[in-house]
Write a protein that holds these residues in place. Structure first.
Motif, PDB file in Angstrom:
ATOM      1  N   VAL A  64       0.684  -1.207  -0.022  1.00  0.00           N
ATOM      2  CA  VAL A  64      -0.067   0.170  -0.070  1.00  0.00           C
ATOM      3  C   VAL A  64       1.087   1.343   0.087  1.00  0.00           C
ATOM      4  O   VAL A  64       0.753   2.217  -0.725  1.00  0.00           O
ATOM      5  CB  VAL A  64      -0.910   0.078   1.180  1.00  0.00           C
ATOM      6  CG1 VAL A  64      -1.601   1.294   1.447  1.00  0.00           C
ATOM      7  CG2 VAL A  64      -1.964  -1.078   1.062  1.00  0.00           C
ATOM      8  N   ASN A  65       1.823   1.214   0.906  1.00  0.00           N
ATOM      9  CA  ASN A  65       2.774   2.303   0.950  1.00  0.00           C
ATOM     10  C   ASN A  65       3.980   2.151   1.913  1.00  0.00           C
ATOM     11  O   ASN A  65       3.919   1.004   2.438  1.00  0.00           O
ATOM     12  CB  ASN A  65       2.315   3.703   1.375  1.00  0.00           C
ATOM     13  CG  ASN A  65       1.423   3.624   2.665  1.00  0.00           C
ATOM     14  OD1 ASN A  65       1.770   2.903   3.514  1.00  0.00           O
ATOM     15  ND2 ASN A  65       0.253   4.438   2.796  1.00  0.00           N
ATOM     16  N   LEU A  66       4.928   3.015   2.054  1.00  0.00           N
ATOM     17  CA  LEU A  66       6.115   2.687   2.982  1.00  0.00           C
ATOM     18  C   LEU A  66       5.683   2.359   4.240  1.00  0.00           C
ATOM     19  O   LEU A  66       6.386   1.522   5.113  1.00  0.00           O
ATOM     20  CB  LEU A  66       6.990   3.867   2.710  1.00  0.00           C
ATOM     21  CG  LEU A  66       8.286   3.553   3.299  1.00  0.00           C
ATOM     22  CD1 LEU A  66       8.968   2.131   2.363  1.00  0.00           C
ATOM     23  CD2 LEU A  66       9.208   4.711   2.893  1.00  0.00           C
ATOM     24  N   ALA A  67       4.435   3.406   4.964  1.00  0.00           N
ATOM     25  CA  ALA A  67       4.239   3.323   6.245  1.00  0.00           C
ATOM     26  C   ALA A  67       3.619   1.722   6.494  1.00  0.00           C
ATOM     27  O   ALA A  67       3.785   1.404   7.580  1.00  0.00           O
ATOM     28  CB  ALA A  67       3.153   4.164   6.607  1.00  0.00           C
ATOM     29  N   GLU A  68       3.170   1.202   5.560  1.00  0.00           N
ATOM     30  CA  GLU A  68       2.516  -0.223   5.854  1.00  0.00           C
ATOM     31  C   GLU A  68       3.533  -1.272   5.467  1.00  0.00           C
ATOM     32  O   GLU A  68       3.222  -2.529   5.540  1.00  0.00           O
ATOM     33  CB  GLU A  68       1.419  -0.496   5.061  1.00  0.00           C
ATOM     34  CG  GLU A  68       0.329   0.401   5.612  1.00  0.00           C
ATOM     35  CD  GLU A  68      -1.126   0.252   5.292  1.00  0.00           C
ATOM     36  OE1 GLU A  68      -1.300  -0.811   5.268  1.00  0.00           O
ATOM     37  OE2 GLU A  68      -1.957   0.993   5.578  1.00  0.00           O
ATOM     38  N   ALA A  69       4.761  -1.016   5.114  1.00  0.00           N
ATOM     39  CA  ALA A  69       5.994  -1.975   4.581  1.00  0.00           C
ATOM     40  C   ALA A  69       6.331  -2.919   5.955  1.00  0.00           C
ATOM     41  O   ALA A  69       6.309  -2.254   7.020  1.00  0.00           O
ATOM     42  CB  ALA A  69       7.023  -1.493   3.949  1.00  0.00           C
ATOM     43  N   GLN A  70       6.557  -4.200   5.692  1.00  0.00           N
ATOM     44  CA  GLN A  70       6.813  -5.002   6.910  1.00  0.00           C
ATOM     45  C   GLN A  70       8.433  -5.325   6.513  1.00  0.00           C
ATOM     46  O   GLN A  70       9.155  -5.284   5.529  1.00  0.00           O
ATOM     47  CB  GLN A  70       6.249  -6.195   6.934  1.00  0.00           C
ATOM     48  CG  GLN A  70       4.532  -5.837   6.976  1.00  0.00           C
ATOM     49  CD  GLN A  70       4.353  -5.102   8.581  1.00  0.00           C
ATOM     50  OE1 GLN A  70       5.006  -5.596   9.536  1.00  0.00           O
ATOM     51  NE2 GLN A  70       3.675  -4.240   8.334  1.00  0.00           N
ATOM     52  N   PRO A  71       8.955  -5.909   7.732  1.00  0.00           N
ATOM     53  CA  PRO A  71      10.378  -6.446   7.563  1.00  0.00           C
ATOM     54  C   PRO A  71      10.589  -7.308   6.354  1.00  0.00           C
ATOM     55  O   PRO A  71      11.639  -7.305   5.480  1.00  0.00           O
ATOM     56  CB  PRO A  71      10.895  -7.102   8.753  1.00  0.00           C
ATOM     57  CG  PRO A  71       9.790  -6.286   9.812  1.00  0.00           C
ATOM     58  CD  PRO A  71       8.846  -6.029   9.084  1.00  0.00           C
ATOM     59  N   GLU A  72       9.563  -8.145   6.231  1.00  0.00           N
ATOM     60  CA  GLU A  72       9.796  -9.181   4.823  1.00  0.00           C
ATOM     61  C   GLU A  72       9.794  -8.676   3.700  1.00  0.00           C
ATOM     62  O   GLU A  72      10.178  -9.067   2.736  1.00  0.00           O
ATOM     63  CB  GLU A  72       8.770 -10.206   4.865  1.00  0.00           C
ATOM     64  CG  GLU A  72       7.407  -9.673   4.984  1.00  0.00           C
ATOM     65  CD  GLU A  72       6.741  -9.720   6.390  1.00  0.00           C
ATOM     66  OE1 GLU A  72       7.703  -9.424   7.439  1.00  0.00           O
ATOM     67  OE2 GLU A  72       5.629  -9.672   6.607  1.00  0.00           O
ATOM     68  N   ASP A  73       9.481  -7.189   3.633  1.00  0.00           N
ATOM     69  CA  ASP A  73       9.370  -6.338   2.202  1.00  0.00           C
ATOM     70  C   ASP A  73      11.018  -5.718   1.975  1.00  0.00           C
ATOM     71  O   ASP A  73      10.893  -5.233   0.838  1.00  0.00           O
ATOM     72  CB  ASP A  73       8.484  -5.330   2.331  1.00  0.00           C
ATOM     73  CG  ASP A  73       6.974  -5.824   2.495  1.00  0.00           C
ATOM     74  OD1 ASP A  73       6.780  -7.046   1.965  1.00  0.00           O
ATOM     75  OD2 ASP A  73       6.032  -5.422   3.222  1.00  0.00           O
ATOM     76  N   ALA A  74      11.692  -5.803   2.858  1.00  0.00           N
ATOM     77  CA  ALA A  74      12.949  -5.149   2.653  1.00  0.00           C
ATOM     78  C   ALA A  74      13.792  -5.387   1.284  1.00  0.00           C
ATOM     79  O   ALA A  74      14.423  -4.570   0.387  1.00  0.00           O
ATOM     80  CB  ALA A  74      14.035  -5.616   3.948  1.00  0.00           C
ATOM     81  N   ASP A  75      14.010  -6.875   0.914  1.00  0.00           N
ATOM     82  CA  ASP A  75      14.327  -6.925  -0.330  1.00  0.00           C
ATOM     83  C   ASP A  75      13.894  -6.489  -1.461  1.00  0.00           C
ATOM     84  O   ASP A  75      14.390  -5.879  -2.204  1.00  0.00           O
ATOM     85  CB  ASP A  75      14.698  -8.527  -0.605  1.00  0.00           C
ATOM     86  CG  ASP A  75      15.566  -9.329   0.184  1.00  0.00           C
ATOM     87  OD1 ASP A  75      16.389  -8.533   0.774  1.00  0.00           O
ATOM     88  OD2 ASP A  75      15.601 -10.463   0.156  1.00  0.00           O
ATOM     89  N   LEU A  76      12.539  -6.481  -1.629  1.00  0.00           N
ATOM     90  CA  LEU A  76      11.515  -5.679  -2.607  1.00  0.00           C
ATOM     91  C   LEU A  76      11.788  -4.344  -2.726  1.00  0.00           C
ATOM     92  O   LEU A  76      12.329  -3.634  -3.610  1.00  0.00           O
ATOM     93  CB  LEU A  76      10.169  -6.159  -2.468  1.00  0.00           C
ATOM     94  CG  LEU A  76       9.187  -5.581  -3.541  1.00  0.00           C
ATOM     95  CD1 LEU A  76       9.513  -5.919  -4.917  1.00  0.00           C
ATOM     96  CD2 LEU A  76       7.789  -6.081  -3.253  1.00  0.00           C
TER      97      LEU A  76
END
Ligand code: AMP
Length: 128
Positions: A64-76
């Motif tokens: 959705v946006n950076l505010a909702e990003a999670q640690p598992e999204d780091a590579d992406l």
């Protein structure tokens, strides 16, 4: 280009549920002017450019946006930034700005995370 979603049921389901305009672009329902595509992201020219070069880099899987990003999204997220720099180089830019608007009050209008790559003219700071 082969549809990377065809190889991933999870990505295909994510794409089918993506009700944003960028979901429609990723599904090929509306056109875009692409400058880069790979299995994890797509980069295309902004329809309302704010500078001579204005490109959006978006993940195929919806965040959705950076505010909702999670640690598992780091590579992406790292991949999106590296592609942003690659795209800027490909446009001949030696100076450019990357912007990720997160939340309506910060100017986000499309709720599928995207990195703006803006350049080709002097850019003022601070932004509005
Ligand atoms: P933001 O305000 O950060 O959410 O940025 C959304 C961006 O998407 C804006 O710069 C819009 O001009 C751009 N945009 C909206 N629809 C399209 C489209 N169909 N093709 C390309 N860019 C678009």
């Amino acid at each position: 280009m082969a549809d990377p979603a065809a190889d991933s049921p999870e990505l295909a389901a994510d794409l089918a549920a993506n009700d944003t305009i960028f979901g429609r672009i990723l599904r090929g329902e509306i056109p875009c002017d692409p400058v880069h595509a790979d299995g994890r992201c797509l980069a295309f020219r902004d329809v309302a450019p704010q500078a001579p070069v204005h490109i959006l880099v978006i993940p195929r899987r919806r965040l959705v946006n950076l505010a909702e990003a999670q640690p598992e999204d780091a590579d992406l997220l790292g991949h999106l930034l590296l592609v942003a720099a690659q795209v800027a180089r490909g446009q001949g830019l030696t100076a450019f700005r990357t912007v990720i608007n997160s939340g309506a009050d910060a100017g986000q209008t499309v709720f599928h995370l995207h990195v703006h790559v803006i350049g080709g003219r002097p850019l003022a700071w601070p932004p509005g």
